[in-house]
Design an enzyme around this catalytic site. Structure first.
Site, mmCIF file in Angstrom:
data_model
loop_
_atom_site.group_PDB
_atom_site.id
_atom_site.type_symbol
_atom_site.label_atom_id
_atom_site.label_comp_id
_atom_site.label_asym_id
_atom_site.label_seq_id
_atom_site.Cartn_x
_atom_site.Cartn_y
_atom_site.Cartn_z
ATOM 1 N N GLY A 190 39.618 19.453 14.678
ATOM 2 C CA GLY A 190 38.728 20.270 15.814
ATOM 3 C C GLY A 190 37.246 20.459 15.297
ATOM 4 N N VAL A 193 33.358 25.561 17.074
ATOM 5 C CA VAL A 193 32.667 26.537 16.193
ATOM 6 C C VAL A 193 33.491 26.762 14.685
ATOM 7 C CG1 VAL A 193 31.894 28.816 16.016
ATOM 8 C CG2 VAL A 193 31.702 27.797 18.209
ATOM 9 N N ILE A 194 34.813 27.038 14.844
ATOM 10 C CA ILE A 194 35.335 27.425 13.459
ATOM 11 C C ILE A 194 35.520 26.236 12.736
ATOM 12 C CG2 ILE A 194 37.652 27.960 12.690
ATOM 13 C CD1 ILE A 194 38.154 29.553 15.396
ATOM 14 N N VAL A 247 45.658 12.658 16.709
ATOM 15 C CA VAL A 247 46.495 13.116 15.751
ATOM 16 C C VAL A 247 47.914 12.785 15.822
ATOM 17 C CG1 VAL A 247 47.126 14.933 14.422
ATOM 18 C CG2 VAL A 247 44.680 14.615 15.057
ATOM 19 N N GLY A 281 41.274 25.763 19.109
ATOM 20 C CA GLY A 281 41.277 26.873 20.025
ATOM 21 C C GLY A 281 42.204 28.198 19.860
ATOM 22 N N HIS A 454 2.066 34.571 14.586
ATOM 23 C CA HIS A 454 1.780 33.211 13.485
ATOM 24 C C HIS A 454 1.606 33.773 12.139
ATOM 25 C CE1 HIS A 454 0.349 29.288 12.416
ATOM 26 N NE2 HIS A 454 -0.675 29.969 11.757
#
Length: 475
Positions: A190, A193-194, A247, A281, A454
């Site tokens: 996967g 994000v994780i 897988v 997930g 800036h």
């Protein structure tokens, strides 16, 4: 003997504890029930986010980034650092301290706002004339009654069928956050994000990391141009990402785990690793809620069915966060928690799903809000796009991190901002300006006309807004 409250919140994660605090601020007598325990068995409110999610992962990302900089980037600044070592035990200990500080902070907030906290599992007992009875099962059994119930029980990591988590070799996000040593080889399934965040942590610390992703595209929910830029950066770092794989069998071995898979080209391959992290997930957590006792409606995924205002099928019962529809994000849960508390008080709580920001805390960071370019094309929208690279930003050069860009998407006719997408340094902070702008229906021209300090990274935001009208000043 039942204790009576106006509002009982089941779950003390971001959605639950925030809902409880806001309800108390509005004058209600509030109780919050949460079962998370720390290592000593004491209360650890904050849910997945605080205990095994957002907070500990950011602590490890920060530690690993320092280590990576010392090994690979200090020399660019004239700093000599040789034989740099990492004490994994101390790093994990620091992470645990950060988690405890957040746990204790929530308990303090409960006390400050006069929220009564119960440590244990909350579940529906039955419907009564006064509302609902909630059973608290823990070190001390309690029975609570309230007319208004807010369910905020969060989510759990989803396991691969036939491959349960043992948190020793096959890890969820929980096990991935408390490894005692750097694995020689690591496989992640996967690339969300994780997967990307945990892969980044252990790669920086010296692990040989491979991420297997079933989808043919990288970060399909991210703007395609931004995702391609991020993928190039990860490839350069040595984070191996294989897309379009299938897988197969996962077997325990003497040294760890073996993962069989078929590549996108149809090749049958096997990876041997010390550790396997599964990040495919999460699933709504309604186990033990005893929803059937009161007829609370769940969908086929086990999520609580709610309407647009987080009302369930039962009068006086609400649900927020990961346990309902929508993105599984801590800040989305918080906003829903506040909105529900205000709706109970007769106010008009507001959550705009179109302006919920998303962030991946890798290096480079990835952040976005609103629609992607592929979404705009799919709905046939007429739009303008503008980009500005951090390579042309003075502050980014000074930082020594010029990877990535800022991208604006605006309506072709009205110039209203439809989406902002960032890959690069501090994207998680820069995206806030875009969220504010979109909430107030700002145009790209509005951002282009605002003075930005800036040198700052935020100037890249201004320049990307200028680029929508093809008038960048520094690129």
């Amino acid at each position: 003997m039942s204790q009576t409250f106006d509002v009982v919140v089941i779950g003390g994660g971001p959605g639950g504890y925030i809902a409880a605090i806001r309800a108390a601020q509005l004058g209600f007598k509030v109780a919050c029930v949460d079962e998370w325990k720390n290592a000593a068995g004491g209360p650890a409110p904050g849910g997945t986010c605080t205990n095994v999610g957002c907070i500990p992962s950011k602590a490890l990302l920060q530690s690993s980034e320092h280590f990576d900089h010392a090994n690979h980037h200090f020399a660019d600044h004239g700093i000599t650092a040789t034989n740099v070592k990492i004490d994994i035990g101390k790093m994990i200990g620091r992470k645990d301290t950060v988690v405890k500080q957040n746990n204790d902070g929530i308990l303090y907030l409960f006390k400050k706002n006069k929220v009564t906290f119960f440590h244990g599992r909350g579940s529906f007992a039955k419907a009564v004339e006064a509302g609902y009875e909630i059973q608290v099962t823990g070190a001390k059994e309690e029975l609570l009654t309230a007319r208004q119930i807010i369910v905020a029980t969060g989510s759990n990591a989803r396991a691969l069928p036939g491959t349960p988590f043992d948190e020793e070799t096959v890890l969820s996000n929980d096990g991935a956050l408390r490894l005692g040593a750097v694995p020689r080889k690591m496989v992640l399934i996967g690339s969300g994000v994780i997967g990307l965040e945990m892969g980044s942590v252990w790669r920086r610390l010296g692990s040989d990391v491979t991420i297997l992703e079933g989808l043919p595209t990288f970060l399909g929910a991210v703007d395609e141009q931004i995702a391609k830029e991020a993928k190039k950066a990860f490839d350069k770092q040595g984070l191996k990402i294989e897309l379009g794989v299938k897988v197969g069998e996962i077997k325990s071995t003497r040294k760890g785990v073996s993962v069989a898979y078929t590549s996108a080209k149809g090749e049958a391959l096997t990876l041997d690793a010390d550790k396997l992290i599964v990040s495919i997930g999460r699933v709504p957590n309604t186990i033990g809620l005893n929803a059937e006792a009161v007829g609370l409606q769940l969908d086929e995924r086990g999520a609580i069915v709610v309407d647009a205002e987080c009302r369930t099928n039962l009068k006086g019962v609400w649900a927020v966060g990961d346990v309902v529809r929508g993105p599984m994000l801590a800040h989305k849960a918080e906003e829903e928690g506040v909105a529900v508390a205000e709706r109970i008080a007769g106010q008009h709580g507001h959550v705009n799903f179109n302006t919920i920001p998303w962030v991946i805390y890798t290096s480079p960071e990835i952040a976005w809000v609103g629609e992607t370019e592929q979404q705009l094309k799919a709905r046939g929208a007429a739009y303008k796009a503008g980009t500005f690279p951090f390579l042309a930003n003075g502050r980014a050069r000074a930082l020594g991190d010029t990877t990535g860009m800022v991208k604006f998407l605006a309506d072709a006719a009205t110039d209203e901002i439809l989406g902002v997408h960032i890959v690069g340094p501090m994207a998680s902070e820069l995206i806030a300006e875009a969220v504010v702008a979109m909430e107030f229906k700002a145009s790209a021209e509005d951002i282009a006309r605002i003075c930005h300090a800036h040198p700052s990274l935020s100037e890249a935001t201004k320049e990307a807004a200028l680029a929508v009208d093809k008038r960048t000043l520094n690129f």
